[in-house]
Motif scaffolding. Structure first.
Motif, PDB file in Angstrom:
ATOM      1  N   THR A 126       3.612   5.403   9.262  1.00  0.00           N
ATOM      2  CA  THR A 126       2.510   4.939   8.382  1.00  0.00           C
ATOM      3  C   THR A 126       3.272   4.603   7.016  1.00  0.00           C
ATOM      4  OG1 THR A 126       1.916   6.954   7.714  1.00  0.00           O
ATOM      5  CG2 THR A 126       0.711   6.170   9.399  1.00  0.00           C
ATOM      6  N   ASN A 127       4.748   4.770   6.970  1.00  0.00           N
ATOM      7  CA  ASN A 127       5.281   4.428   5.644  1.00  0.00           C
ATOM      8  C   ASN A 127       5.643   2.786   5.724  1.00  0.00           C
ATOM      9  OD1 ASN A 127       5.170   7.275   4.544  1.00  0.00           O
ATOM     10  ND2 ASN A 127       6.829   7.790   5.823  1.00  0.00           N
ATOM     11  N   TYR A 128       5.850   2.328   6.928  1.00  0.00           N
ATOM     12  CA  TYR A 128       6.409   1.051   6.931  1.00  0.00           C
ATOM     13  C   TYR A 128       5.059  -0.010   6.282  1.00  0.00           C
ATOM     14  CZ  TYR A 128       4.308  -0.904  11.246  1.00  0.00           C
ATOM     15  OH  TYR A 128       3.493  -1.019  12.071  1.00  0.00           O
ATOM     16  N   GLY A 129       5.539  -1.112   5.880  1.00  0.00           N
ATOM     17  CA  GLY A 129       4.775  -1.954   5.194  1.00  0.00           C
ATOM     18  C   GLY A 129       4.442  -3.360   5.972  1.00  0.00           C
ATOM     19  N   PHE A 130       3.748  -4.301   5.106  1.00  0.00           N
ATOM     20  CA  PHE A 130       3.521  -5.701   5.594  1.00  0.00           C
ATOM     21  C   PHE A 130       4.787  -6.351   6.017  1.00  0.00           C
ATOM     22  CE2 PHE A 130       3.879  -9.681   3.408  1.00  0.00           C
ATOM     23  CZ  PHE A 130       3.453 -10.638   4.614  1.00  0.00           C
ATOM     24  N   LYS A 131       5.647  -6.186   5.136  1.00  0.00           N
ATOM     25  CA  LYS A 131       6.919  -7.006   5.221  1.00  0.00           C
ATOM     26  C   LYS A 131       7.542  -6.683   6.650  1.00  0.00           C
ATOM     27  CE  LYS A 131       9.831  -3.931   2.444  1.00  0.00           C
ATOM     28  NZ  LYS A 131      10.764  -3.640   1.196  1.00  0.00           N
ATOM     29  N   TYR A 132       7.772  -5.282   6.987  1.00  0.00           N
ATOM     30  CA  TYR A 132       8.253  -4.752   8.117  1.00  0.00           C
ATOM     31  C   TYR A 132       7.612  -5.569   9.333  1.00  0.00           C
ATOM     32  CZ  TYR A 132       9.882  -1.636  11.698  1.00  0.00           C
ATOM     33  OH  TYR A 132      10.426  -1.038  12.825  1.00  0.00           O
ATOM     34  N   ASP A 133       6.256  -5.375   9.259  1.00  0.00           N
ATOM     35  CA  ASP A 133       5.568  -5.866  10.487  1.00  0.00           C
ATOM     36  C   ASP A 133       5.511  -7.276  10.596  1.00  0.00           C
ATOM     37  OD1 ASP A 133       3.849  -6.266  12.541  1.00  0.00           O
ATOM     38  OD2 ASP A 133       2.051  -5.413  11.456  1.00  0.00           O
ATOM     39  N   TYR A 134       5.666  -8.107   9.576  1.00  0.00           N
ATOM     40  CA  TYR A 134       6.019  -9.565   9.396  1.00  0.00           C
ATOM     41  C   TYR A 134       7.354 -10.135  10.063  1.00  0.00           C
ATOM     42  CZ  TYR A 134       5.317 -14.513   7.967  1.00  0.00           C
ATOM     43  OH  TYR A 134       5.570 -16.033   8.007  1.00  0.00           O
TER      44      TYR A 134
END
Length: 209
Positions: A126-134
């Motif tokens: 849960t620590n990774y954010g939007f930029k990682y997903d995108y």
């Protein structure tokens, strides 16, 4: 316990195949069935697939001591050249009974479905954010092969009794999906192995020792 172990082993055997059991139904009035002479019919316009399927399944039945005949060798091409009436098929069934047949196994392709999917690892962090997903999914924009397009063939196999002394009835029906078939030989092998496994578990064919 033995039955549970057998089912688990069967699942392991078929889990990596192109054939997947969706559902199956067994006549509740029939505990077991042991065919003596069976007709095997594969309904498909692909002659190569039909012949390989019927011949392979014939060999499997014969290895269990059952006399098996394929539609490919029993019927001439005229049977498939025009639509048969119900009266024609009644006469055909009667002639099969006179020739000693007590059962028919009929397999047909009931439908074909196009599916699209892509394989993306689900990250529980849960620590990774939007930029990682995108960042990791930008191929959606630029790579037409990002999505995996494949076909699923919905196939039905039915086992019918045409016994002289019993009511002619449906004994068993299985609904099986063939997923993204690439090879006729491999697909036929996977499908037949799955059908035979289920029939064995339902006491509708003798197990091969």
């Amino acid at each position: 316990m033995k039955k549970i172990i057998s089912i688990l082993l069967g699942f392991i055997l078929v889990s990596c195949s192109s054939a997947e059991l969706v559902n199956n139904w067994k006549n509740p009035d029939i505990d077991s069935f042991a065919p003596a002479k069976i007709l095997i019919i594969g309904m498909t316009s692909n002659d190569e697939a039909r012949q390989k399927f019927e011949e392979k399944l014939k060999q499997k039945y014969q290895s269990r001591g059952v006399e098996a005949v394929t539609s490919y060798e029993l019927f001439d091409e005229s049977l498939m050249s025009y639509r048969r009436s119900e009266d024609d098929l009644i006469m055909l069934e009667d002639s099969l009974i006179k020739d000693g047949f007590d059962s028919v196994l009929l397999t047909k392709v009931a439908g074909v479905e196009d599916r699209t999917a892509f394989f993306n690892k689900f990250d529980k962090d849960t620590n990774y954010g939007f930029k990682y997903d995108y960042y990791n999914n930008q191929e959606i924009y630029f790579n037409r092969n990002y999505y995996d397009e494949y076909k699923v063939y919905h196939v039905e196999t039915s086992l019918y009794c045409i016994c002289k002394t019993e009511e002619r009835t449906l004994i068993w029906k299985g609904y099986i999906d063939i997923i993204d078939p690439n090879s006729i030989n491999e697909t036929v092998k996977d499908y037949i192995n799955l059908v035979l496994f289920v029939l064995e578990e339902q006491n509708l064919i003798q197990k091969n020792e």
